[in-house]
Design a protein around this motif. Structure first.
Motif, PDB file in Angstrom:
ATOM      1  N   SER A 370       0.871  -1.207   0.054  1.00 35.44           N
ATOM      2  CA  SER A 370      -0.122   0.002   0.043  1.00 35.44           C
ATOM      3  C   SER A 370       1.071   1.296  -0.071  1.00 35.44           C
ATOM      4  O   SER A 370       1.951   1.350   0.452  1.00 35.44           O
ATOM      5  N   THR A 371       0.224   2.390  -0.824  1.00 37.59           N
ATOM      6  CA  THR A 371       1.063   3.377  -0.744  1.00 37.59           C
ATOM      7  C   THR A 371       0.880   4.417   0.297  1.00 37.59           C
ATOM      8  O   THR A 371      -0.302   4.786   0.562  1.00 37.59           O
ATOM      9  N   ALA A 372       1.655   5.036   1.042  1.00 36.25           N
ATOM     10  CA  ALA A 372       1.379   6.060   1.996  1.00 36.25           C
ATOM     11  C   ALA A 372       2.789   6.602   2.093  1.00 36.25           C
ATOM     12  O   ALA A 372       4.048   6.354   2.232  1.00 36.25           O
ATOM     13  N   THR A 373       2.616   8.054   2.169  1.00 38.20           N
ATOM     14  CA  THR A 373       3.641   9.036   2.259  1.00 38.20           C
ATOM     15  C   THR A 373       4.268   9.024   3.585  1.00 38.20           C
ATOM     16  O   THR A 373       5.450   9.198   4.079  1.00 38.20           O
ATOM     17  N   GLU A 374       3.431   8.634   4.457  1.00 46.17           N
ATOM     18  CA  GLU A 374       3.682   8.602   6.001  1.00 46.17           C
ATOM     19  C   GLU A 374       3.894   7.192   6.295  1.00 46.17           C
ATOM     20  O   GLU A 374       3.165   6.341   6.029  1.00 46.17           O
ATOM     21  N   PRO A 376       4.042   4.241   8.884  1.00 48.38           N
ATOM     22  CA  PRO A 376       3.366   3.810  10.036  1.00 48.38           C
ATOM     23  C   PRO A 376       4.518   4.107  11.023  1.00 48.38           C
ATOM     24  O   PRO A 376       5.701   3.213  11.200  1.00 48.38           O
ATOM     25  N   ALA A 377       4.118   4.624  12.170  1.00 49.82           N
ATOM     26  CA  ALA A 377       5.317   4.941  13.370  1.00 49.82           C
ATOM     27  C   ALA A 377       5.109   3.426  14.037  1.00 49.82           C
ATOM     28  O   ALA A 377       4.356   2.842  14.190  1.00 49.82           O
ATOM     29  N   ASP A 385       0.971  -3.439   8.778  1.00 52.34           N
ATOM     30  CA  ASP A 385       0.532  -3.426   7.318  1.00 52.34           C
ATOM     31  C   ASP A 385       0.815  -4.822   7.168  1.00 52.34           C
ATOM     32  O   ASP A 385       1.687  -5.401   7.426  1.00 52.34           O
ATOM     33  N   GLN A 386      -0.108  -5.501   6.036  1.00 47.79           N
ATOM     34  CA  GLN A 386       0.133  -7.046   5.797  1.00 47.79           C
ATOM     35  C   GLN A 386       1.426  -6.902   5.097  1.00 47.79           C
ATOM     36  O   GLN A 386       1.796  -6.207   4.062  1.00 47.79           O
TER      37      GLN A 386
ATOM     38  N   GLN B 176      -2.527   6.021   9.362  1.00 53.79           N
ATOM     39  CA  GLN B 176      -2.143   4.956   8.576  1.00 53.79           C
ATOM     40  C   GLN B 176      -2.596   3.699   9.240  1.00 53.79           C
ATOM     41  O   GLN B 176      -3.251   2.829   8.739  1.00 53.79           O
ATOM     42  N   VAL B 180      -5.351   0.618   7.937  1.00 56.42           N
ATOM     43  CA  VAL B 180      -4.759  -0.675   8.080  1.00 56.42           C
ATOM     44  C   VAL B 180      -6.097  -1.534   8.836  1.00 56.42           C
ATOM     45  O   VAL B 180      -6.605  -2.588   8.452  1.00 56.42           O
ATOM     46  N   LYS B 211      -1.058  13.768   3.946  1.00 50.92           N
ATOM     47  CA  LYS B 211      -0.204  12.602   4.187  1.00 50.92           C
ATOM     48  C   LYS B 211      -0.476  11.552   3.281  1.00 50.92           C
ATOM     49  O   LYS B 211       0.488  10.636   3.416  1.00 50.92           O
ATOM     50  N   LEU B 212      -1.155  11.411   2.420  1.00 52.79           N
ATOM     51  CA  LEU B 212      -1.634  10.281   1.276  1.00 52.79           C
ATOM     52  C   LEU B 212      -1.796  11.088   0.211  1.00 52.79           C
ATOM     53  O   LEU B 212      -2.356  12.104  -0.208  1.00 52.79           O
ATOM     54  N   GLU B 220      -6.564   3.235  -5.440  1.00 56.69           N
ATOM     55  CA  GLU B 220      -6.616   1.716  -4.740  1.00 56.69           C
ATOM     56  C   GLU B 220      -7.959   1.620  -4.194  1.00 56.69           C
ATOM     57  O   GLU B 220      -8.195   0.388  -3.895  1.00 56.69           O
TER      58      GLU B 220
END
Lengths: 586, 462
Positions: A370-374, A376-377, A385-386, B176, B180, B211-212, B220
């Protein structure tokens, strides 16, 4: 010693029937040639399995020690095994009849109704997958969630598949989609009526319906799928249970225990030297040619080796391996002593491995993260995430090989592999049992069991070196293998008119279909039970009770014939209070 | 309930059961009377507090008692306690609501009390760590609410509460991870309005803050929701999420692509109500938003398809028949002759009218024969309007209405409207010529549209 019934063989069907007869108040003697319970469905330790195989191997020098063994040798052929046994051999429970039990069906019903469920424990089958190529499997889309998540199916395929699954889960009998196509080969039916492509059609036929070949008829396949779809969710997401400690053998033993609790007498490890009925007393031993004269009130005499007193009973229930073919009730008409055309010879392989099978879905390889600019902390308790390639180390699972999956392997029939490990209490930690079954459509002698099954075993072993592992990981080498061909028992159908009048009731042949064995054996047991009850009570075969207008409002469950059965109303009587309480714990 | 053994009672057992119930009822009534009396008397003693606990265990839906309990706590008990003691009391009340929520997961008043308790948490345990107690609660709350959602993933109370907890947490979790979480819930069962809704909330926020990447993640989402649509087109939650993704339909390419995709799904599943309804909505959105760049032919064809879909919807979803009829009347534009009858046995009749003095360039006409294929819409010069009307070949309809002719005109100037009325009235005698009479004629303007006039002729055969 006088009994109402002598039961020969402790296979699953005979054991269930013995338990039911004991519970119904009859005096039962239950005999087995073997030292263990379960007959052809037994669960054996590796030592026992090796002995079992050696005793049946035809090249062994010894003459068979019993008629039973002689017949077993005819039914288990092409036996080859590793010469050495792995350590901890007594910690294995290998099933001679690998099976998975649907959560809804006659077997589960009987387990619960008889209270035997508290003697056994079960594990949910984790997964059913289709072998794809070395290292990879295809997921089987067996539920709405699977279909939704699948990356292998196109959108249109998803719709068609769901439409089929909804249809199969419903009351399809008499619907126009099925009309006139009940006997159509199932694969053709899936392609034509539901316009499914090869891949989903194969998945449905071989991994949901557990078809054996492309020509399996549609209606029974649909009925199986419906049962399995409806089974999902009863005990968990999976429709299937796998019995601990080797499955059916353990279950058969549980039914024997129930029979014993209700007064059944158990004699194991005694060859049967003869079954005589009074009218042929003069010349009858089991080895002689004889034609039993059906006599409603005859008393049968079962003689055991090294057992002075013979067992007498009005009715004998028997696995076909205990009686000479000619003594079978239907022997006079050759057509009646037969095997239904849904029961095949099966080439079997039992292998022990020390690395787990890893199911890596083939479609997961092209799944983009999956695309995310952030990012996951990394908080504690954060949802990870899977992973981009989900793969599952399986302990208890089924791997399906549709026809034509492998070169040098069957092009006509599907092989099914059941893996069981520590999770189902059938192997020590870090070891797994692979049980491969390949039905053979032709009974002509061809390649050996080992030649037939080696490609499947090798293919399965590639899953022990999954793509996610480093390239140095080599596929597992089996610690032990046993190959053989299992020929079905030949027995007359219970409904055959030729044996309608007989006091010798032979267990009918049973399917070898992984998810169908337990239910089929249970249904056979119930049919044998009612037949035995009627013989014992001296009543005629009952007609189906059809309520007429005159009878409206009256009790019409039983007709006159059954009312003579002295209060035996059901296969299983209600459980005692004590039974119920312990059943609740389970 | 399934799987629960039906217990058969003897007459004595039944009587005993009834007696027990009577006793319970009496106790409850007594307790209620006492607590209400104490409330009336503004009794804020510990004893009164304990009685509310007892009563709420029996009936957690009694919101008056929850209020009373809070009054006792905030007016009488808290002022006399140290922050640490207050914190302990709140912990007790939170566990009370946990116990009750397990039995009654959808009772507003229990959730309300839980919100209240969390808002009352004092600062502490130390001055240096004023958020310590709160953070401890919040971490636990997230765990509690996830347990609740595991038990029932569609409990909207729990979802609301989850949003509250996430928002109020002193140290925020990443959005995020919430994305999920919602995906996991959707994958477990996508028939879940709440999970989709939560997802839309999170995405909106992430797009707004950058953020996205909106374009990419939107694709998606379309992929995800399309998978769900194809898996179960009867599930409404999926269509609502899709509609949220489309939004106002400003992106013509996306709109057209999605229309095409839904059309493919409809081809696979020709009876899908949601497919048809969404197609009507999106096709009309397309014409409404992007009509200026569509050809008349295209707009005309789209509306024709909408009417066809609406008349099918009347059949597959008869419970909402009137709604679909209303929707077909509410369409924005164009001349349509529509078959409202089945079985479709039509022959073609041509009504010709000469229209003068309109000052307009074109009339657009289209025909919707009842067969599957559409005829090419005709665009005919204004001075020679040809409206083709399909009539029942038997010339008589059981229901009376055999054809609806709808005439709509691009009317750029409202001043032209009266002329158009005159012009179109020319059609009326032509209908009469066919042995049909006009039974109903309505003019109305659709204000927000650029096509401002239309007329309905319901022609009854004679």
């Amino acid at each position: 010693m006088d009994f109402d019934v002598v039961v020969l063989g402790t296979g699953l069907a005979e054991s269930i029937a013995a338990a039911a007869l004991s519970k119904a108040g009859f005096k039962v003697a239950h005999v087995d040639n073997n030292q263990y319970y379960g007959g052809d469905e037994a669960s054996l330790t590796l030592d026992e399995l090796a002995q079992w195989a050696d005793a049946r191997a035809t090249d062994s020098e010894d003459k068979p020690t019993s008629e039973y063994l002689a017949r077993q040798r005819a039914r288990y052929t092409s036996i080859t095994r590793s010469s050495t046994l792995p350590p901890q051999s007594r910690q294995y429970a290998v099933s001679l009849a690998p099976s998975i039990v649907p959560s809804l069906g006659s077997h589960i019903d009987s387990l619960i109704a008889s209270g035997v469920s508290r003697y056994g424990s079960f594990k949910l089958l984790e997964k059913v997958a289709i072998y794809d190529r070395p290292g990879y499997v295809q997921s089987v889309p067996g539920s709405k969630e699977d279909v939704f998540k699948s990356k292998a199916l196109s959108l249109v395929e998803k719709r068609r598949l769901m439409r089929f699954l909804m249809f199969a889960a419903g009351e399809f009998e008499g619907k126009k989609e099925l009309e006139g196509k009940e006997q159509m080969p199932f694969l053709q039916y899936l392609r034509e009526t539901f316009t499914l492509n090869d891949k989903p059609a194969n998945a449905i036929a071989y991994a949901l319906a557990f078809c054996i070949c492309a020509n399996d008829p549609t209606l029974p396949a649909l009925q199986r799928i419906r049962q399995y779809l409806r089974s999902a969710g009863r005990y968990g997401a999976s429709p299937f249970l796998v019995g601990h400690y080797g499955g059916l053998g353990e279950t058969a033993q549980g039914f024997c225990r129930t029979s014993a609790v209700k007064g059944g007498t158990y004699i194991l490890g005694r060859p049967v030297s003869g079954v005589k009925c009074p009218s042929s007393e003069a010349n009858a031993t089991s080895t002689d040619e004889k034609t039993p004269v059906p006599s409603a009130r005859s008393v049968h005499r079962v003689e055991l080796e090294e057992f002075d007193e013979s067992l007498t009973a009005r009715v004998v229930l028997s696995s076909s391996d205990y009686l000479p073919p000619t003594s079978l009730p239907g022997a006079t008409s050759s057509s009646s002593s037969s095997i239904p055309d849904t029961v095949y010879q099966v080439a079997r392989c039992i292998a022990i491995i020390d690395k787990p099978l890893v199911f890596t879905p083939t479609e997961s390889t092209d799944e983009a993260p999956s695309t995310a600019t952030e990012e996951p902390a990394g908080e504690p308790g954060e949802e990870a995430d899977q992973p981009s390639t989900p793969s599952y180390e399986v302990d208890t699972a089924v791997l399906v090989f549709p026809p034509n999956t492998l070169p040098n392997a069957s092009t006509t029939t599907a092989a099914h592999l059941l893996v069981t490990g520590e999770g189902s209490m059938s192997a020590p930690k870090g070891k797994w049992i692979l049980n491969i079954s390949l039905p053979l459509l032709s009974s002509a002698s061809g390649p050996s069991a080992e030649e037939l099954l080696r490609p499947y075993l090798d293919a399965a072993l590639t899953l022990t070196a999954p793509p996610s592992a480093s390239s140095e990981v080599q596929p597992a080498e089996p610690l032990f293998t046993l190959f053989y061909i299992h020929h079905p028992a030949s027995a007359p159908s219970l409904s055959d008119p030729a044996n309608a009048d007989s006091d010798i009731i032979i267990t009918p042949s049973c399917t070898t279909l992984l998810p169908a064995i337990a239910d089929a054996a249970t249904q056979n047991a119930e049919a044998m039970f009612w037949k035995a009850v009627r013989r014992l009570k001296g009543t005629r075969e009952p007609q189906k009770a059809v309520p007429t207008d005159d009878e409206k409002g009256e009790e019409v469950e039983k007709d006159g014939g059954d009312s003579e059965l002295d209060g035996i109303e059901s296969f299983w009587p209600p459980l005692d209070v004590a039974d119920v309480e312990s059943a609740d714990d389970w | 309930m399934h799987g629960v053994k039906r217990v058969k009672y003897t007459r004595e057992a039944l009587a005993a059961k009834k007696e027990r119930e009577q006793a319970k009822l009496k106790e409850y009534q007594g307790l209620t009377a006492e607590v209400l009396a104490r409330k009336q008397a503004r009794d804020t003693t510990q004893e009164a507090f304990d009685l509310t606990t007892k009563l709420l265990h029996i009936n957690p839906e009694f919101y008056t008692i929850w209020n009373y309990r809070r009054n006792i706590l905030s007016d009488a008990i808290f002022p006399q306690r140290t922050p640490a003691q207050i914190n302990d009391l709140l912990a007790d009340d939170l566990s009370l609501t946990t116990v009750l929520l397990k039995q009654h997961p959808k009772v507003y008043w229990i959730w309300n009390h839980r919100y209240w308790c969390l808002r009352q948490v004092p600062e502490g345990p130390t001055e240096a760590d004023p958020n310590g107690w709160r953070q401890a609660y919040w971490n636990k709350e997230l765990f509690v609410v996830e347990k609740m959602l595991d038990a029932d993933p569609r409990n909207f109370h729990a979802w609301n509460y989850r949003r509250y907890v996430l928002e109020e947490m002193p140290i925020k979790r990443s959005e995020q991870s919430e994305l999920v979480y919602t995906k996991r819930k959707i994958e477990a069962n996508f028939s879940n309005f709440s999970a989709w809704h939560q997802r839309s909330k999170v995405l909106s926020s992430m797009w707004a803050t950058g953020k996205l990447d909106k374009t990419k993640s939107m694709e998606e989402e379309f992929d995800l929701v399309k998978n769900a649509m194809y898996t179960d087109p009867n599930d409404q939650s999926v269509w609502i999420y899709h509609r949220w993704l489309i939004g106002s339909g400003d992106n013509k390419d996306i709109l057209e692509r999605e229309i095409e995709s839904i059309q493919e799904l409809l081809d696979e599943q020709p009876d899908s109500k949601w497919c048809m309804e969404s197609l009507v909505f999106y096709k009309r959105t397309l014409v409404g938003r992007h009509g200026s760049v569509l050809s008349d032919e295209a707009s005309c064809r789209l509306e024709g398809e909408c009417l066809e879909l609406l008349s099918k919807l009347e059949k597959v979803d008869p419970d909402r028949r009137q709604r679909y009829i209303d929707l077909s009347h509410a369409g924005p534009h164009y001349l349509i002759a529509q078959d409202r009858r089945s079985p479709p046995m039509w022959e073609e009749v041509t009504i010709t009218a000469n229209i003068f003095n309109t000052g307009l360039d074109t009339y657009s006409t289209t025909l919707i024969p009842s067969s599957q294929s559409y005829k090419t819409p005709l665009v005919i010069p204004a001075r020679n309007l040809v409206a083709k009307v399909m009539l029942d070949d038997q010339g008589q309809g059981a229901g009376g209405v055999v054809a609806v002719i709808r005439v709509v005109q691009h009317l750029h100037s409202p001043a032209l409207q009266p002329q158009l009325v005159q012009d179109l009235q020319v059609l009326e005698p032509q209908a009469a010529f066919l042995g049909a009479s006009v039974v109903c004629k309505t003019w109305y303007a659709v204000s927000a549209c650029q096509y401002d006039a239309k007329e309905w002729w319901h022609i009854r055969s004679t």
